[in-house]
Design an enzyme around this catalytic site. Structure first.
Site, PDB file in Angstrom:
ATOM      1  N   ASP A  67       0.847  -1.182   0.000  1.00 45.43           N
ATOM      2  CA  ASP A  67       0.000   0.000   0.000  1.00 45.43           C
ATOM      3  C   ASP A  67       0.887   1.238   0.000  1.00 45.43           C
ATOM      4  O   ASP A  67       2.106   1.151   0.152  1.00 45.43           O
ATOM      5  CB  ASP A  67      -0.950   0.014   1.209  1.00 45.43           C
ATOM      6  CG  ASP A  67      -0.245  -0.371   2.500  1.00 45.43           C
ATOM      7  OD1 ASP A  67       0.920   0.061   2.687  1.00 45.43           O
ATOM      8  OD2 ASP A  67      -0.836  -1.090   3.319  1.00 45.43           O
ATOM      9  N   ASP A  69       1.328   5.114   1.687  1.00 42.24           N
ATOM     10  CA  ASP A  69       0.940   6.020   2.759  1.00 42.24           C
ATOM     11  C   ASP A  69       1.471   7.415   2.470  1.00 42.24           C
ATOM     12  O   ASP A  69       2.605   7.583   1.997  1.00 42.24           O
ATOM     13  CB  ASP A  69       1.496   5.536   4.099  1.00 42.24           C
ATOM     14  CG  ASP A  69       0.913   4.184   4.507  1.00 42.24           C
ATOM     15  OD1 ASP A  69      -0.225   3.897   4.098  1.00 42.24           O
ATOM     16  OD2 ASP A  69       1.592   3.425   5.219  1.00 42.24           O
ATOM     17  N   ASP A 146       9.495   2.699  13.198  1.00 42.88           N
ATOM     18  CA  ASP A 146      10.005   1.508  13.865  1.00 42.88           C
ATOM     19  C   ASP A 146      11.394   1.090  13.432  1.00 42.88           C
ATOM     20  O   ASP A 146      12.277   0.868  14.259  1.00 42.88           O
ATOM     21  CB  ASP A 146       9.016   0.342  13.686  1.00 42.88           C
ATOM     22  CG  ASP A 146       8.535   0.183  12.251  1.00 42.88           C
ATOM     23  OD1 ASP A 146       9.089   0.839  11.342  1.00 42.88           O
ATOM     24  OD2 ASP A 146       7.587  -0.602  12.027  1.00 42.88           O
TER      25      ASP A 146
END
Length: 472
Positions: A67, A69, A146
Site C-alpha cells: 500500500d 501512505d 520503527d
C-alpha cells in the site's frame, strides 16, 4: 530518547539526507492513480506531501508495495474537508482514510507527530546540524518510526527527493532490518514490532541486525501481551502475502513459532529441525507453493492458510495414501463431486513426493475405499479446526495452536471442506492453469479459496519433475 537521538546525529549527516529518487531507481509511474489523486489535491492546496514508510522502501527495491501512505503538512481536519469520502480514524495515532473509488489511501499529518513531542525545540542545536524547521519536522517524524529502512523513507514525488535521516539507505543496501532506536527500548515500547521485524525480514529476504536479532529472541514472549485480534492480524500479514515459508522459518529460528503456532513448532521438533536448519519439510513445501501464487498486492483470505494448517496437521497426525490426498484436494476443488474426483485420481500417473512422512505407502484402493478415506480425512481436518478454536483460550497453555482464531473465521474455514461431507457437486470444471481472481481470493470466495487450496496441495504432493526420458 528524542534529544539523545539528536545528540547521536553525526555532523556529516546533513550532506547525505537528500537523495535523488532517479538515482535510487524510483519510478513515479508506479504510484497508483488513487494515491496520485490524493497527492495532487494536497499539493494544489499548497501543502507539503510525501510518500512515507514501506512503500518508498519497496520502490527503491523495485518491489510492488502492499500500500501507499501519505504524510502531509495539512491538519487532518483540513484533509477531511478536501475529499468527499474521508474520515479520521484511530485515537493514539489518528490518520485520515481517503476513499478513492474502491481504494483507501491513508494520510497522516506532521501535526500529529508534533503533538506527540512534548519537549522544547533547541533551535541552536538544530541550526548546528544544518537544519531548517522543515528538516526538523521531517527528521522528527522519521525518528518516530520503527525501523531504519522505514524511517528514512520520506519521498517528495514532485521534487524527486528522498530524505534519509537515519542511514536507512545503508541498511537497505546491507539488507538489514534494524530498529530506529535501541532494540530493547523499541520492543518494550511496542512488542508488536518484534513480529513486524520478522515479517519485514521474511518478505524482503533481509536479515536482522545483531542487536535487533538478540532482542527479538530475548523479548519474544512479550508478544503474548497483544490481544488475539492483533496477533491474528500479524500472523495473517506473514502467511497471506507471499512470504509464508520464510516467515515460518524465522518464527522457528527466533522461538516465536511455539508461542503463536505451538503444534507447528512441535512438528518441527519431530522433524529434527534445528533453529537454523535449511532443509524443507511438507509444511514448508506447502506454503512455498502457496507463496508462488501470492504477492503483497495479491493476498489470500485468512481462511485459506488456516485451512492449510489444519489440513497439514491432520495429515501429520495420521499419514495418508497420496491418492487419498489427491482425491481430497480434487473433491475440495470441485465443490464435493466425489465421483468425478475419484475418477480423475484413478488416472494420475505423476509420481508423488516420497520424502514426506505425512504420505504413507500407496495401496491399491478401490473406489469405495478411496471415498471412505477421503471422508475420514475431511473429518480429521474439521476436528483440528475445532481444536484450533476451542481447545484453549490462552496462548500460554500448551498445544493452544492458533488459539486466537475467531469463531467466524472457524466457521468460514470449515465451509471450505464441508462440501466433501455434504456432497454438493455441480459438475467438475477444471481450473488448473487458469488465472486466479485475486479480488475474490482476498475477499474469501469459496470457489477461489478451494481452487487455490487444491492447487497448492496437489502441486506439493505431486510436484512436476523431469522423468528419465526428459519429459514431464
Amino acid at each position: 530518547m528524542f534529544w539523545a537521538a539528536i545528540g547521536e546525529w553525526n555532523s556529516d549527516m546533513p550532506g547525505r539526507k537528500k537523495l535523488n529518487s532517479k538515482d535510487l531507481g524510483i519510478k513515479t509511474s508506479r504510484i497508483p492513480k488513487p494515491t496520485r489523486k490524493v497527492l495532487n489535491v494536497l499539493k494544489e492546496k499548497g501543502y507539503e506531501v510525501y510518500l512515507v514508510g514501506g512503500c518508498v522502501r519497496d520502490l527503491i527495491l523495485n518491489r510492488i508495495p502492499k500500500d501507499f501512505d501519505i504524510l502531509t503538512s495539512a491538519e487532518l481536519e483540513k484533509v477531511v474537508g478536501m475529499f468527499a469520502f474521508c474520515s479520521i480514524v484511530g485515537r493514539r495515532f489518528p490518520i485520515c482514510h481517503v476513499k478513492i473509488g474502491g481504494t483507501i489511501v491513508e494520510v497522516s499529518s506532521f501535526s500529529t507527530s508534533r503533538k506527540k513531542f512534548t519537549g522544547d525545540v533547541n533551535h541552536e542545536l538544530v541550526r548546528h546540524f544544518g537544519c531548517d524547521d522543515k528538516d526538523f519536522d521531517r527528521w522528527r517524524n522519521c525518528l518516530q518510526r520503527d525501523f531504519t529502512i522505514n524511517g528514512l523513507l520520506m519521498f517528495d514525488p514532485y521534487s524527486k527527493k528522498v530524505y534519509d535521516y537515519t542511514r536507512g539507505i545503508e541498511d537497505i543496501r546491507k539488507a538489514k532490518v534494524r530498529t530506529m532506536i535501541p532494540a530493547s527500548t523499541s520492543f518494550q515500547e511496542d512488542c508488536a514490532r518484534i513480529l513486524r521485524a520478522i515479517r519485514i525480514a521474511a518478505r524482503l529476504g533481509f536479515s536482522l541486525s545483531r542487536e535487533t536479532a538478540h532482542f527479538v529472541k530475548s523479548l519474544s514472549r512479550s508478544v503474548l501481551r497483544l490481544d488475539k485480534a492483533r496477533l491474528m492480524m500479524e500472523v495473517n500479514y506473514m502467511l497471506a502475502f507471499g512470504s509464508a515459508e520464510a516467515s515460518l522459518r524465522l518464527l522457528w529460528r527466533f522461538g516465536l513459532l511455539e508461542l503463536l503456532l505451538p503444534n507447528q513448532a512441535e512438528y518441527f521438533v519431530r522433524q529434527g529441525f534445528g533453529r537454523r536448519d535449511t532443509r524443507s519439510n511438507m509444511l514448508l513445501a506447502v506454503f512455498s507453493n502457496l507463496d508462488k501464487l501470492l504477492a503483497p498486492n495479491r493476498p489470500c483470505h485468512s481462511s485459506l492458510w488456516v485451512g492449510i494448517l489444519a489440513f497439514h496437521e491432520a495429515l501429520s497426525d495420521h499419514p495418508r495414501d497420496p491418492l487419498v490426498v489427491a482425491a481430497f484436494s480434487l473433491a475440495v476443488h470441485n465443490g464435493g463431486d466425489m465421483s468425478e474426483a475419484i475418477n480423475i485420481t484413478k488416472r494420475i500417473t505423476r509420481p508423488h513426493d516420497i520424502s514426506f512422512p505425512e504420505l504413507s505407502e500407496p495401496k491399491d484402493l478401490d473406489s469405495p475405499e478411496l471415498t471412505n478415506e477421503v471422508m475420514h480425512l475431511a473429518d480429521s481436518v474439521r476436528d483440528v479446526l475445532s481444536k484450533m478454536t476451542y481447545k484453549c483460550y490462552t496462548l500460554q497453555a500448551q498445544n493452544s495452536d492458533l488459539a486466537f482464531m475467531s469463531l467466524p473465521l472457524y466457521s468460514r474455514t470449515c465451509r471450505i471442506f464441508d462440501c466433501i461431507q455434504d456432497g454438493v457437486g455441480k459438475g467438475f470444471v477444471s481450473k488448473r492453469g487458469s488465472k486466479i481472481n485475486y479480488d475474490l481470493l482476498a475477499w474469501g470466495s469459496l470457489e477461489e479459496v478451494r481452487h487455490v487450496f487444491a492447487r497448492t496441495i496437489f502441486d506439493t504432493v505431486f510436484p512436476l519433475r523431469l522423468t528419465q526420458t526428459g519429459t514431464t
